[in-house]
Design a protein around this motif. Sequence first.
Motif, PDB file in Angstrom:
ATOM      1  N   SER A  53     -11.796  11.262  69.659  1.00  0.00           N
ATOM      2  CA  SER A  53     -12.950  11.074  68.771  1.00  0.00           C
ATOM      3  C   SER A  53     -14.236  11.550  69.431  1.00  0.00           C
ATOM      4  N   GLU A  54     -14.357  11.317  70.738  1.00  0.00           N
ATOM      5  CA  GLU A  54     -15.552  11.768  71.441  1.00  0.00           C
ATOM      6  C   GLU A  54     -15.578  13.291  71.533  1.00  0.00           C
ATOM      7  N   PHE A  55     -14.377  13.891  71.726  1.00  0.00           N
ATOM      8  CA  PHE A  55     -14.284  15.345  71.785  1.00  0.00           C
ATOM      9  C   PHE A  55     -14.703  15.966  70.453  1.00  0.00           C
ATOM     10  N   VAL A  56     -14.224  15.377  69.354  1.00  0.00           N
ATOM     11  CA  VAL A  56     -14.595  15.869  68.025  1.00  0.00           C
ATOM     12  C   VAL A  56     -16.096  15.734  67.807  1.00  0.00           C
ATOM     13  N   ALA A  57     -16.662  14.621  68.276  1.00  0.00           N
ATOM     14  CA  ALA A  57     -18.110  14.412  68.121  1.00  0.00           C
ATOM     15  C   ALA A  57     -18.895  15.466  68.874  1.00  0.00           C
ATOM     16  N   GLN A  58     -18.385  15.849  70.073  1.00  0.00           N
ATOM     17  CA  GLN A  58     -19.072  16.877  70.858  1.00  0.00           C
ATOM     18  C   GLN A  58     -18.958  18.244  70.196  1.00  0.00           C
ATOM     19  N   LEU A  59     -17.810  18.513  69.561  1.00  0.00           N
ATOM     20  CA  LEU A  59     -17.668  19.758  68.806  1.00  0.00           C
ATOM     21  C   LEU A  59     -18.647  19.793  67.635  1.00  0.00           C
ATOM     22  N   ALA A  60     -18.836  18.633  67.014  1.00  0.00           N
ATOM     23  CA  ALA A  60     -19.801  18.556  65.910  1.00  0.00           C
ATOM     24  C   ALA A  60     -21.208  18.813  66.414  1.00  0.00           C
ATOM     25  N   GLN A  61     -21.507  18.306  67.621  1.00  0.00           N
ATOM     26  CA  GLN A  61     -22.815  18.565  68.217  1.00  0.00           C
ATOM     27  C   GLN A  61     -23.007  20.051  68.472  1.00  0.00           C
ATOM     28  N   PHE A  62     -21.952  20.690  68.953  1.00  0.00           N
ATOM     29  CA  PHE A  62     -22.018  22.128  69.205  1.00  0.00           C
ATOM     30  C   PHE A  62     -22.269  22.886  67.901  1.00  0.00           C
ATOM     31  N   SER A  63     -21.566  22.487  66.827  1.00  0.00           N
ATOM     32  CA  SER A  63     -21.744  23.147  65.530  1.00  0.00           C
ATOM     33  C   SER A  63     -23.169  22.973  65.025  1.00  0.00           C
ATOM     34  N   SER A  64     -23.718  21.757  65.205  1.00  0.00           N
ATOM     35  CA  SER A  64     -25.096  21.500  64.768  1.00  0.00           C
ATOM     36  C   SER A  64     -26.083  22.332  65.567  1.00  0.00           C
ATOM     37  N   LEU A  65     -25.843  22.432  66.878  1.00  0.00           N
ATOM     38  CA  LEU A  65     -26.732  23.221  67.737  1.00  0.00           C
ATOM     39  C   LEU A  65     -26.727  24.682  67.322  1.00  0.00           C
ATOM     40  N   GLU A  66     -25.528  25.211  67.029  1.00  0.00           N
ATOM     41  CA  GLU A  66     -25.423  26.605  66.616  1.00  0.00           C
ATOM     42  C   GLU A  66     -26.136  26.831  65.285  1.00  0.00           C
ATOM     43  N   GLY A  67     -25.994  25.850  64.361  1.00  0.00           N
ATOM     44  CA  GLY A  67     -26.666  25.972  63.070  1.00  0.00           C
ATOM     45  C   GLY A  67     -28.174  25.944  63.204  1.00  0.00           C
ATOM     46  N   ILE A  68     -28.703  25.067  64.068  1.00  0.00           N
ATOM     47  CA  ILE A  68     -30.147  24.984  64.276  1.00  0.00           C
ATOM     48  C   ILE A  68     -30.674  26.263  64.906  1.00  0.00           C
ATOM     49  N   THR A  69     -29.895  26.809  65.853  1.00  0.00           N
ATOM     50  CA  THR A  69     -30.300  28.066  66.495  1.00  0.00           C
ATOM     51  C   THR A  69     -30.395  29.194  65.476  1.00  0.00           C
ATOM     52  N   SER A  70     -29.385  29.286  64.602  1.00  0.00           N
ATOM     53  CA  SER A  70     -29.392  30.325  63.572  1.00  0.00           C
ATOM     54  C   SER A  70     -30.552  30.128  62.597  1.00  0.00           C
ATOM     55  N   LEU A  71     -30.832  28.861  62.273  1.00  0.00           N
ATOM     56  CA  LEU A  71     -31.944  28.570  61.362  1.00  0.00           C
ATOM     57  C   LEU A  71     -33.272  28.977  61.987  1.00  0.00           C
ATOM     58  N   ASN A  72     -33.460  28.679  63.272  1.00  0.00           N
ATOM     59  CA  ASN A  72     -34.700  29.063  63.959  1.00  0.00           C
ATOM     60  C   ASN A  72     -34.877  30.579  63.970  1.00  0.00           C
ATOM     61  N   GLU A  73     -33.779  31.307  64.205  1.00  0.00           N
ATOM     62  CA  GLU A  73     -33.852  32.767  64.208  1.00  0.00           C
ATOM     63  C   GLU A  73     -34.223  33.295  62.828  1.00  0.00           C
ATOM     64  N   SER A  74     -33.659  32.669  61.784  1.00  0.00           N
ATOM     65  CA  SER A  74     -33.953  33.106  60.415  1.00  0.00           C
ATOM     66  C   SER A  74     -35.411  32.845  60.055  1.00  0.00           C
ATOM     67  N   VAL A  75     -35.909  31.658  60.433  1.00  0.00           N
ATOM     68  CA  VAL A  75     -37.309  31.308  60.135  1.00  0.00           C
ATOM     69  C   VAL A  75     -38.254  32.242  60.874  1.00  0.00           C
ATOM     70  N   THR A  76     -37.929  32.562  62.119  1.00  0.00           N
ATOM     71  CA  THR A  76     -38.763  33.487  62.896  1.00  0.00           C
ATOM     72  C   THR A  76     -38.803  34.862  62.248  1.00  0.00           C
ATOM     73  N   ALA A  77     -37.640  35.317  61.764  1.00  0.00           N
ATOM     74  CA  ALA A  77     -37.586  36.624  61.098  1.00  0.00           C
ATOM     75  C   ALA A  77     -38.391  36.614  59.802  1.00  0.00           C
ATOM     76  N   ILE A  78     -38.286  35.524  59.031  1.00  0.00           N
ATOM     77  CA  ILE A  78     -39.034  35.418  57.779  1.00  0.00           C
ATOM     78  C   ILE A  78     -40.537  35.409  58.055  1.00  0.00           C
ATOM     79  N   SER A  79     -40.941  34.681  59.105  1.00  0.00           N
ATOM     80  CA  SER A  79     -42.359  34.621  59.466  1.00  0.00           C
ATOM     81  C   SER A  79     -42.883  35.999  59.836  1.00  0.00           C
TER      82      SER A  79
END
Length: 240
Positions: free
Chosen positions: A68-94
């Motif tokens: 369960s802890e391993f799955v939670a860490q994978l979820a954290q990784f997925s969230s981090l990747e999503g936030i990174t992609s969102l930041n890149e998209s916002v920067t490009a839009i700006s």
Amino acid sequence: MASVNDTTAGVNLNDVIKASAKTTTTQTGVASATNSSTGGKTLGKDAFLQLLVTQMQHQNPLDPQDNSEFVAQLAQFSSLEGITSLNESVTAISGNYKSSQALQASSLVGRSVIAQTDKAVVDTTKSLSGSVVVPQSVSSVTLSITDKDGNVVRTIDMGAQAAGNAAFVWDGKNGSGEVLSPGTYNFKATTTVDGKAMEMYTLLPATVSSVTISQTGGEMMLNLAGQGSVALSKVQTIGI
């Protein structure tokens, strides 16, 4: 790197993340390993995944990582990747927005516009056309025109007006029919509603001399020749 290679005790990824957020120069153990992987920069998705793999490789075989802890860490990784992609998209839009503003600004310089303002640079050898913004039906509208010294040079009775934009034309002459000198003149439209005097907006022609682009995402400002600045949202019409 001793803390990473220690096989007698598991390295918890959450501890790594917490340690990486510290800014002291006395970081040891897992925090030092994190700085080594990231070069002292913010923990990114690549370093996150590297630490996760290292954690799995060097976990305690007698006390393996909980699923369960391993799955939670994978979820954290997925969230981090999503936030990174969102930041890149916002920067490009700006960046695209600023480029669009600059292009729009360059196309506006030298253009004639009709803007919400109370003064205009008038060539009195020609007629000036403008309009008054009437918020509701009124029985009379009076337009007063004053020169740069504040002297009233002409008063125009526009009569009863319905709600909307009431057009007017000034021939550049005073009340005696004399042609006035070219220059900047002020326009003030008033009416009476329920026995109280009310001033109304005027829409007057102007020429855009330059444009000010906000560096903080604010509205573009048009600098009108001889009339000061006005927000782009105050412009009603853009001509040639």
